[in-house]
Design an enzyme around this catalytic site. Structure first.
Site, PDB file in Angstrom:
ATOM      1  N   GLU A   1      21.408  38.222  -3.708  1.00 18.23           N
ATOM      2  CA  GLU A   1      22.503  38.886  -3.007  1.00 18.23           C
ATOM      3  C   GLU A   1      23.660  37.898  -2.813  1.00 18.23           C
ATOM      4  O   GLU A   1      23.452  36.724  -2.526  1.00 18.23           O
ATOM      5  CB  GLU A   1      22.007  39.379  -1.645  1.00 18.23           C
ATOM      6  CG  GLU A   1      23.068  40.018  -0.777  1.00 18.23           C
ATOM      7  CD  GLU A   1      22.567  40.358   0.615  1.00 18.23           C
ATOM      8  OE1 GLU A   1      23.169  41.232   1.254  1.00 18.23           O
ATOM      9  OE2 GLU A   1      21.567  39.744   1.071  1.00 18.23           O
TER      10      GLU A   1
ATOM     11  N   LYS B   1      25.641  48.487  -1.085  1.00 13.47           N
ATOM     12  CA  LYS B   1      24.573  48.375  -0.089  1.00 13.47           C
ATOM     13  C   LYS B   1      24.668  49.496   0.942  1.00 13.47           C
ATOM     14  O   LYS B   1      25.707  49.710   1.562  1.00 13.47           O
ATOM     15  CB  LYS B   1      24.671  47.014   0.592  1.00 13.47           C
ATOM     16  CG  LYS B   1      23.517  46.672   1.529  1.00 13.47           C
ATOM     17  CD  LYS B   1      23.706  45.257   2.076  1.00 13.47           C
ATOM     18  CE  LYS B   1      22.565  44.817   2.973  1.00 13.47           C
ATOM     19  NZ  LYS B   1      22.776  43.438   3.478  1.00 13.47           N
TER      20      LYS B   1
ATOM     21  N   CYS C   1      18.788  43.615   0.040  1.00 16.88           N
ATOM     22  CA  CYS C   1      18.314  42.963   1.263  1.00 16.88           C
ATOM     23  C   CYS C   1      17.833  43.932   2.347  1.00 16.88           C
ATOM     24  O   CYS C   1      16.716  44.425   2.298  1.00 16.88           O
ATOM     25  CB  CYS C   1      19.411  42.034   1.781  1.00 16.88           C
ATOM     26  SG  CYS C   1      18.778  40.679   2.822  1.00 16.88           S
TER      27      CYS C   1
END
Length: 264
Positions: free
Chosen positions: A43, A109, A143
């Site tokens: 990331e 995300k 994540c």
């Protein structure tokens, strides 16, 4: 269907230094000699997990994005990882997926990490991405997405591999390890988790624990506390046989099926 080779790159990240990171990953990618179909970077691999989007964000036509596309083309391999991207006056923690033919796909995300104020800086995404690679279906996440099983639910075998790129700190490494296993077992798929190592600019330490896990929850690879590049072969016959012999996927709750899923 033939097996799939995936390479994970567990690396330190130079804090908010795009040029140094691109140079470092350029050398790391060039060092990969094994035959591979996909290279996975962490990331925000060009900056570290920074909220300094105004300074660090790049647009989709920027040189750092072109670097990713050119690297994919020169190595003739798919490459993915996330960057800070500005688009339409908004900032995104965006996973970019470069394909050797020049195609560039992306996933923004969905779950923004409020404990660092990520939701105040970046705009959340609302659509899954499923990438087809040599007949395999791969779905990437970023994540904090790992904590949310409804968003990552593999309804009706929608994907074969889940990829999680991260800057997951040492303080919660047990959560990282446990949740990666859970996502593989509950979704009956391979799970690839790629994390960074080293201390970031906020003083948080990262120990990696990048992992490759098979559909039954067996750990095929895990490495802690050091930079590494590792290539693993995923067997489609093992995936298919496991789903056939233990077809829990057939009894998944239909209420969590999502319609906003793009397959490319």
């Amino acid at each position: 269907m033939r097996d799939l080779n995936i390479t994970v790159v567990q690396s330190k990240i130079f804090w908010e230094d795009i040029e140094s990171n691109l140079s470092d990953f350029d050398k790391k990618i060039d060092s990969i000699m094994e035959k591979t179909d996909l290279i996975v970077l962490p990331e925000m691999f060009t900056t570290g997990f920074s909220m300094n989007a105004k300074k660090l964000a790049r647009e989709m036509g920027d040189a750092s994005v072109e670097w990713l596309k050119n690297k994919s083309c020169s190595k003739w391999v798919d490459i993915t990882g996330s960057m800070i991207i500005k688009e339409g006056g908004k900032y995104f923690n965006r996973l970019l997926w470069a394909k050797p033919d020049g195609t560039l796909l992306y996933y923004d995300k969905k779950h923004l990490f409020r404990m660092t104020g990520e939701e105040k800086v970046y705009r959340e995404g609302n659509n899954n991405l499923t990438v087809e690679l040599n007949g395999w279906k791969i779905r990437p996440f970023i994540c904090y997405d790992l904590r949310f099983p409804c968003w990552t639910r593999n309804f009706n075998k929608a994907y074969d591999v889940a990829v999680f790129v991260a800057n997951w700190p040492e303080a919660r490494s047990y959560h990282w390890e446990t949740l990666l296993l859970a996502r593989a077992i509950e979704n009956q798929c391979y799970v690839i988790g790629v994390n960074r190592v080293g201390k970031d600019g906020n003083g948080y330490n990262h120990i990696g624990n990048s992992s490759i896990i098979d559909p039954a929850g067996n750990i095929m690879f895990r490495k802690q506390n050091e930079e590494c590049i590792y290539t693993s072969t995923l067997s489609y016959s093992i995936l298919e046989e496991y789903r056939k012999s233990f077809p829990a996927w057939m009894d998944a709750d239909r209420a969590v099926a999502r319609k906003n899923c793009t397959v490319v």
